[in-house]
Structure formats: C-alpha cells, structure tokens
Scaffold this active site. Structure first.
Site, short mmCIF file in Angstrom:
data_model
loop_
_atom_site.label_atom_id
_atom_site.label_comp_id
_atom_site.label_asym_id
_atom_site.label_seq_id
_atom_site.Cartn_x
_atom_site.Cartn_y
_atom_site.Cartn_z
N ARG A 1 55.38 34.40 47.87
CA ARG A 1 54.93 34.51 49.26
C ARG A 1 54.29 33.21 49.71
NH1 ARG A 1 52.17 40.48 48.86
NH2 ARG A 1 54.11 41.60 48.63
N ASP B 1 53.45 50.34 48.26
CA ASP B 1 54.38 49.43 48.91
C ASP B 1 54.35 49.62 50.43
OD1 ASP B 1 56.35 47.53 49.22
OD2 ASP B 1 57.98 48.76 48.41
N SER C 1 60.93 48.99 39.88
CA SER C 1 60.43 47.62 40.00
C SER C 1 59.64 47.17 38.77
CB SER C 1 59.58 47.46 41.27
OG SER C 1 60.33 47.83 42.40
N TRP D 1 53.86 35.81 44.18
CA TRP D 1 53.75 34.36 44.03
C TRP D 1 54.85 33.64 44.79
CZ3 TRP D 1 49.19 35.22 42.86
CH2 TRP D 1 48.84 36.21 41.93
N LEU E 1 36.65 59.47 36.63
CA LEU E 1 38.00 58.92 36.84
C LEU E 1 38.16 57.51 36.24
CD1 LEU E 1 40.78 59.07 38.51
CD2 LEU E 1 39.57 57.72 40.22
N ARG F 1 55.19 45.48 56.02
CA ARG F 1 55.99 46.14 57.06
C ARG F 1 55.11 46.90 58.05
NH1 ARG F 1 59.78 49.74 53.89
NH2 ARG F 1 58.60 48.96 52.10
N HIS G 1 47.41 43.99 54.41
CA HIS G 1 46.77 44.02 53.10
C HIS G 1 45.34 44.55 53.21
CE1 HIS G 1 50.23 42.21 51.45
NE2 HIS G 1 50.07 41.02 52.01
C1 6TC Z 1 47.49 47.79 48.43
C2 6TC Z 1 46.35 47.14 48.86
C3 6TC Z 1 48.57 47.06 48.00
C4 6TC Z 1 44.64 43.01 46.30
C5 6TC Z 1 46.31 45.74 48.87
C6 6TC Z 1 48.51 45.67 48.01
C7 6TC Z 1 43.57 41.55 41.70
C8 6TC Z 1 44.17 43.68 42.55
C9 6TC Z 1 42.45 42.13 41.09
C10 6TC Z 1 43.05 44.26 41.94
C11 6TC Z 1 43.35 43.52 46.27
C12 6TC Z 1 43.80 46.92 45.23
C13 6TC Z 1 45.52 45.08 45.58
C14 6TC Z 1 48.97 42.24 45.59
C15 6TC Z 1 42.47 47.12 45.32
C16 6TC Z 1 44.23 45.61 45.55
C17 6TC Z 1 45.72 43.77 45.96
C18 6TC Z 1 47.84 42.68 45.00
C19 6TC Z 1 47.39 45.01 48.46
C20 6TC Z 1 44.40 42.31 42.45
C21 6TC Z 1 42.21 43.48 41.23
C22 6TC Z 1 43.15 44.83 45.89
C23 6TC Z 1 47.04 43.20 46.01
C24 6TC Z 1 47.65 42.74 43.55
C25 6TC Z 1 49.06 40.70 40.95
C26 6TC Z 1 39.57 45.50 39.78
C27 6TC Z 1 39.91 45.26 42.23
C28 6TC Z 1 47.36 43.51 48.47
C29 6TC Z 1 45.53 41.62 43.22
C30 6TC Z 1 47.62 40.59 41.21
C31 6TC Z 1 47.08 41.93 41.40
C32 6TC Z 1 40.54 45.22 40.87
N1 6TC Z 1 48.91 42.46 46.88
N2 6TC Z 1 47.73 43.04 47.14
N3 6TC Z 1 49.80 39.89 41.63
N4 6TC Z 1 46.75 42.11 42.78
O1 6TC Z 1 48.45 43.41 42.99
O2 6TC Z 1 49.48 41.47 40.15
O3 6TC Z 1 41.11 43.94 40.62
S1 6TC Z 1 41.70 45.72 45.78
#
Ligand code: 6TC
Length: 252
Positions: free
Chosen positions: A83, A32, A208, A81, A143, A36, A49
């Site tokens: 946002r 999280d 959450s 969603w 891992l 911010r 991000h």
């Molecule tokens: C940390 C980093 C926190 C986007 C970036 C938030 C879809 C995630 C497919 C992985 C890209 C983590 C997180 C929401 C590694 C991550 C996000 C989401 C953010 C998602 C994925 C990446 C992310 C998110 C949902 C196999 C790579 C930015 C996107 C969708 C899930 C893997 N904000 N951010 N809404 N995602 O949670 O649940 O696949 S890359």
C-alpha cells in the site's frame, strides 16, 4: 440459559434465540473491507481504518458478553506493505492509539492480549506498545484477544517443520512420537484451541493464507458486510448460525 436477540426480524421464534450453551470457544475473524467502506462514502482510506478499529472494540465487548473464550483477529499482512507509504504509516500508528484508548476497558473486562505471527517486523514504537499490552494483561483470565500480526499460515507451517527437523537432527525428538498434537505445539497458536467458527467480512470467500492447519474442522460464516458495518448484532447472527449447525469433526 437463552439470550434473546431483539434485532432478529422474526421474533420470538425459539430458533432465533442465541443459546448460552454451545457458544463457540474460539472465534476467528478475517476483518476485510475498511478501504471499500471509506471509498463508498467518498472518504480517504484512513477513515475506514479508524472506523475499523472502533469496530474491533465493539466486537471484543460482544465476545466478552457472549462468553467466547478466544477471539482471533486477522487482516492479511503482505498486502499492507504494497500500500502507499502514507497508508502503511497511518496503520502502524493505530495499534498504539487503540491500546491507549481501550487498554483500561480491556483490563476492566479481564481481557488478555496475545499475538500470533512475527511482530518483530513492526517498527519499534508499535512493538513496544504491543509488548506493553501483552505484559500488562498477562494475568487476566477472561477472553483471550489474539491479534494476528504479520501472520502467514504457510510461513508458520514451514517454521514448525524446520524446528521439528532440527529437533530430529539433534536427536531431541523421536520421529515415531511425532503426531498432530506435537506438530500443533510448534505453531504460533500452541496455547489456544483450534477455532470453532471463522467469520470473514467484506464479501470474499477465501482464507488468504490464514490458519490453514487450525481450520481443518472449523465452521465458516461469510458476510457481504464490510468490516466497519459489522456490528454486535452481526456477530450474534454468526454465533446463532454456528449453533444451528451440526458439527461432525470429520466423522459421519
Ligand atoms: C480492522 C481495523 C482491520 C491496525 C483496522 C484493519 C499491529 C494490529 C499491532 C494490532 C490497528 C486491530 C488492525 C492492517 C486493532 C488493528 C490494524 C492492520 C485495520 C497491528 C496490533 C489495529 C491493521 C494489521 C500486519 C495488540 C493492538 C487496519 C497492525 C500488522 C498487523 C494489537 N490494517 N489495519 N500487517 N496490523 O493487521 O500484520 O497490536 S488495533
């Protein structure tokens, strides 16, 4: 075996050393604070991000090094969603980019990618990238990197209840045999053990809707650090805090 952490201030006190034993098997992180972090620097949210994704890579490496077996990463989905459309579109391009850049090093590190949640809700270009990574890494036995994608714990529990109710109705299950172990098998997390340690960044102290069943006996560690400020050092700090706790699993 004992790993010295050079960055901890009061060295070389024995209790400031991370032990190679008693490393949490499964670490779950609620990431999280990207938005911010960007705001604080006068940057647009997408810059947060992007930085957050690079932090994911660093922490995966730290988890591999410290011999953690499962790393589950979560950012709450429903919020996303709500946002601005542009931000959501940007976020949904990140997984593909992340995999394009880091899949080779994940392969080298013997990392296996898995997901929990309903990734059918993602646009097809994102789904395809995720499916490819799961398939490509399925024989790696290092891992387990477990991404929560469109995951909600109450939804997961309801889905399990509905599956079980159907099995009962169709007489494929005997109600007396239903116990915690069988219930767990109906959750998304059926192939991994419960988290030993939960970390949440960004200063909020709540779950959450994350892993409500699985976190029953988990140790919690909260930090004010925003996700892009979270480093390898912070990760080891959390592991050390875990090692200094005494777990009772509901016993006395
Ligand atoms: C940390 C980093 C926190 C986007 C970036 C938030 C879809 C995630 C497919 C992985 C890209 C983590 C997180 C929401 C590694 C991550 C996000 C989401 C953010 C998602 C994925 C990446 C992310 C998110 C949902 C196999 C790579 C930015 C996107 C969708 C899930 C893997 N904000 N951010 N809404 N995602 O949670 O649940 O696949 S890359």
């Amino acid at each position: 075996m004992s790993i010295k952490i050079p960055f901890l201030s009061k060295q070389p006190k024995e209790t400031d050393s991370l032990s190679g034993e008693n490393v949490p098997n499964h670490v779950a992180i609620i990431m999280d604070g990207n938005g911010r972090w960007a705001q604080k620097r006068g940057l647009p949210r997408f810059a947060g991000h992007k930085e957050g994704v690079s932090t994911v890579n660093k922490i995966v490496k730290a988890a591999v090094k410290s011999n953690v077996k499962v790393l589950t990463l979560y950012t709450f989905s429903t919020e996303n969603w709500k946002r601005p459309k542009q931000e959501v579109e940007y976020i949904l391009k990140l997984p593909k980019e992340f995999l394009h850049v880091y899949l080779p090093s994940l392969m080298e590190n013997n990392v296996r990618i898995q997901t929990i949640g309903d990734f059918q809700a993602l646009p097809s270009h994102t789904q395809e990238a995720v499916s490819y990574a799961i398939e490509k890494t399925k024989n790696n036995d290092g891992l387990i990197l477990n991404f929560a994608i469109n995951y909600g714990s109450r939804h997961e529990i309801l889905k399990a209840v509905k599956q079980i109710a159907t099995e009962l109705k169709e007489e494929r299950m005997d109600i007396d045999s239903l116990d915690e172990e069988i219930f767990s098998k109906h959750l998304y997390t059926n192939s991994v053990s419960d988290p030993d340690l939960l970390i949440r960044t960004g200063g909020e102290c709540r779950l959450s809707n994350f892993m409500l069943w699985q976190l029953a006996y988990t140790e919690f560690w909260f930090t004010e650090k925003l996700w892009p400020e979270f480093t390898e050092e912070t990760f080891y700090e959390a592991l050390l805090a875990y090692q200094q706790r005494k777990r009772r699993y509901g016993g006395i």
